[in-house]
Design an enzyme around this catalytic site. Structure first.
Site, mmCIF file in Angstrom:
data_model
loop_
_atom_site.group_PDB
_atom_site.id
_atom_site.type_symbol
_atom_site.label_atom_id
_atom_site.label_comp_id
_atom_site.label_asym_id
_atom_site.label_seq_id
_atom_site.Cartn_x
_atom_site.Cartn_y
_atom_site.Cartn_z
ATOM 1 N N ASN A 124 -3.723 16.519 -0.464
ATOM 2 C CA ASN A 124 -2.984 16.457 0.444
ATOM 3 C C ASN A 124 -3.296 17.882 1.368
ATOM 4 O O ASN A 124 -2.597 18.237 2.485
ATOM 5 C CB ASN A 124 -1.446 16.541 0.204
ATOM 6 C CG ASN A 124 -0.950 15.041 -0.144
ATOM 7 O OD1 ASN A 124 -1.129 14.495 0.456
ATOM 8 N ND2 ASN A 124 -0.765 15.077 -1.471
ATOM 9 N N THR A 159 -3.558 13.305 6.733
ATOM 10 C CA THR A 159 -3.049 11.809 6.518
ATOM 11 C C THR A 159 -1.741 11.787 7.067
ATOM 12 O O THR A 159 -1.047 12.829 7.258
ATOM 13 C CB THR A 159 -3.171 11.501 5.132
ATOM 14 O OG1 THR A 159 -2.485 12.434 4.447
ATOM 15 C CG2 THR A 159 -4.531 11.354 4.447
ATOM 16 N N LYS A 194 0.861 -1.209 -0.002
ATOM 17 C CA LYS A 194 0.147 0.042 0.160
ATOM 18 C C LYS A 194 0.798 1.219 0.093
ATOM 19 O O LYS A 194 2.079 1.128 0.277
ATOM 20 C CB LYS A 194 -0.951 0.126 1.083
ATOM 21 C CG LYS A 194 -0.420 0.081 2.468
ATOM 22 C CD LYS A 194 0.131 1.720 2.994
ATOM 23 C CE LYS A 194 -1.027 2.563 2.851
ATOM 24 N NZ LYS A 194 -0.425 4.036 3.210
ATOM 25 N N THR A 251 7.805 2.696 -0.471
ATOM 26 C CA THR A 251 6.496 2.336 -0.116
ATOM 27 C C THR A 251 6.060 2.562 1.416
ATOM 28 O O THR A 251 6.880 2.399 2.228
ATOM 29 C CB THR A 251 6.049 0.830 -0.239
ATOM 30 O OG1 THR A 251 4.812 0.384 -0.129
ATOM 31 C CG2 THR A 251 7.023 -0.018 0.540
#
EC number: 2.3.1.35
Lengths: 402, 402
Positions: free
Chosen positions: A397, A402, A187, A198
């Protein structure tokens, strides 16, 4: 089939209520053996999330029986209490797994159809989501219980789904060897990183291989895959790639064979990350050739990949090779500024550091972009994959924590 | 009054037709003396524009009588012919200036009301605009002629206007000493750089000072002004800051006095650059304190300033301190990850590397943002100025070739 493609693995993905969306948010991958060798590569960020600190300890033993992964919270910058949460999660998973039925995995190294008794030190933890907040343990631990119950030899896809955050689709891969297999999931769609691209990835194999062989294979694979991906130059606190080997195939490939297969799996997953990067409208391959050293090629590729002016130009379908040269000029790589050639989608718009073919010949209307840079300084080369910088990136963003 | 505030300087800004908009695009600054000492600081980019290569040669002599600046074309990545264009421009300006009337500057070191006879080696050149294209010399050279004719002791504002590209307003400054003055102009609203933030700046003074004193003052000033500005991390091929001294005041300040005044002028201009940065909705001061060394503080400030996830969060009025910590973690500065405090607009949202005051208390509705980072590793500090990453930045840099 993701991480459950190789024999000797089960996985699951369940809804624990960590994500407000109600989507799956806890994944579990277990190695039913007969072996349980493992290797790991972790973020180079000095601010490491609690699960990274925990899993680094676990991996030191080279033995991992289970991996608990959660989305919906990174458990980073949470201090000692956060580390205790990771520890408690591992304890909880170990207790729930010990002695549980493994009827669904008949090829498992029979312990009377029961999972062996394991300790927290054999359970790696991965977390992803917002930094700076504690995980809701009252939801996570019941989620782990549900994940244990849900374990299945075809559970790979559900696990891959459960680790998604802003990903729009799960990323999985399968590579087949001669009688053995490598599977994987990943992910990551933001915070794709200079040192490790990643957020989270678990690679599995039923090959017979010890921790040292796995470690060499995984490091070699990451170096030319996840570490060559640079979407936005931001290095996460949580990046983790784990490689688990069950040995269930009974076949021991050579180091070279294993490395090649793991590399192929990691490259496949890395390309999927770039293809799904937050708000990207272009997938950009920066091929640097003619370098005096491979490190030079990587440095040049990365400087171009991180340059906001190059990335916005690509978003605008503008083959602005001057910005590419300006980015190359910020590096320490060996080159003569008057000796660089640059092509965009096959059109050599710059030769010997100056304008060459007509830039209007460049077709940037498609999603795939290839930038070739010839430094004319040696025989080495490297390719870096990146994205453009788009309105959607800014939107995604800026509008969401996040 | 910009560069013409100190005595002994004239300037002009004219329309040469390099810009399609029809705005002023050629500026000229001349030093009528009596002295003509100078110092320069240039881009660290290894891909240097022709005018930078030319002006570096000129500055080696420590004597500059005139500076020709043009917008509408960077003359970068233009090879040997581009360098020849810069050389020819200097030749042309030197010829046009030699023996021209200086009646408008009565305090000039009388040579019978005439400018002295000078050579191309006393003329610095600065260019800004699109990289990779030759300048239209058939328009530029007549523009230089017009600029010579237009020279005036109040020509500073016109010159400041003529060097603008995507700037929305001219940037000028005046700092007064005891009987002497420092004036300056700058342009730059994109490609604000890690190693040198402005595209072009000319600082003038009527103080009496030789090239070595000027060089020390300019380097010290740039180090804590233009080099502490990092709007988008992109390093230009053309960045140039020049400091010219006419000595017309007859007063020789100490090195410390001159350095302080030049620093104040450069800081003022640097702040104006950030205030006018392409598409920015925030002006962000990143104050790093408690550092083990000033270099550590600068490295940390810059890592935060360049982080796309921090910048987009600020655009979204999100005090996402986790992203700030993740950026700090990518540096080599001395700190304990569990010992960092972070405040956003005065609210200490992070203490000891974990959540502290409620982030909802942070008011990010205004244009000015202050991020304080306490590394708790020593007594040193530094402030880096940057901007947010906005839709307008993406738009401006994707829709136009600059």
């Amino acid at each position: 089939m993701s991480v459950t493609a190789p024999r000797g693995f089960r996985a699951s993905g369940v809804v624990a209520g960590l994500k407000s969306s109600g989507a799956r948010d806890v994944a579990l991958v277990v190695n039913d053996g007969p072996a349980a060798a493992a290797a790991g590569v972790f973020t180079a960020n000095r601010v490491k999330a609690a699960p990274v600190l925990w899993s680094q300890q676990v991996l030191r033993g080279g033995l991992v029986r289970a991996v608990v992964l959660n989305s919906g919270g990174a458990n980073a910058c949470t201090g000692a209490p956060g580390f205790q949460d990771s520890h408690a999660t591992a304890e909880h998973a170990a207790a729930a797994l010990s002695g549980s039925a493994v009827a669904a995995a008949p090829e498992a190294a029979g312990t009377g159809g029961r999972f062996p008794s394991i300790g927290a030190g054999e359970v790696a933890i991965c977390s992803t989501g917002l930094i700076g907040e504690r995980l809701p343990m009252d939801r996570l631990l019941p989620g782990v219980d549900a994940a244990v119950v849900g374990l299945a030899i075809d559970g790979g896809p559900a696990a891959a789904e459960a680790i998604m955050t802003t990903d729009t689709r799960p990323k999985t891969t399968v590579v087949t060897g001669a009688g053995w297999t490598v599977g994987g999931m990943a992910k990551g769609a933001g915070m794709l990183a200079p040192a490790l691209a990643t957020m989270l990835s678990v690679i599995t194999t039923d090959a017979v291989a010890g921790p040292a062989v796995l470690d060499e294979a995984l490091r070699a694979a990451c170096r030319v895959s996840f570490e060559r991906v640079d979407s936005d130059g931001c290095l996460s606190t949580n990046d983790t790639v784990l490689l688990l080997a069950s040995g269930a195939s009974g076949i021991a490939p050579t180091q070279a064979e294993l490395t090649a297969a793991v590399t192929q799996a990691c490259r496949d997953l890395a390309r999927q990350l770039i293809a799904d990067a937050e708000g990207a409208s272009k997938e950009v391959a920066i091929e640097v050739v003619g370098a005096g050293a491979e490190d030079d090629a990587v440095e040049v590729g990365r400087a171009v990949a991180r340059n906001s002016l190059v990335k916005t130009a690509l978003f605008g379908n503008d083959p602005n090779w001057g910005r590419i040269l300006a980015a190359v000029g910020t590096t320490t790589a060996a080159f003569d500024p008057d000796g660089i050639d640059v092509a965009v989608n096959g059109v050599w718009v710059c030769r010997s550091g100056a304008a060459a073919e007509d830039r209007s010949k460049v077709d940037l209307s498609g999603r795939q972009v290839t930038i070739q840079i010839d430094l004319h300084a040696g025989p080495d080369e490297a390719t870096i994959w990146t994205n453009d910088l788009s309105h959607a990136y800014v939107h995604e963003n800026s509008a969401y924590s996040t």
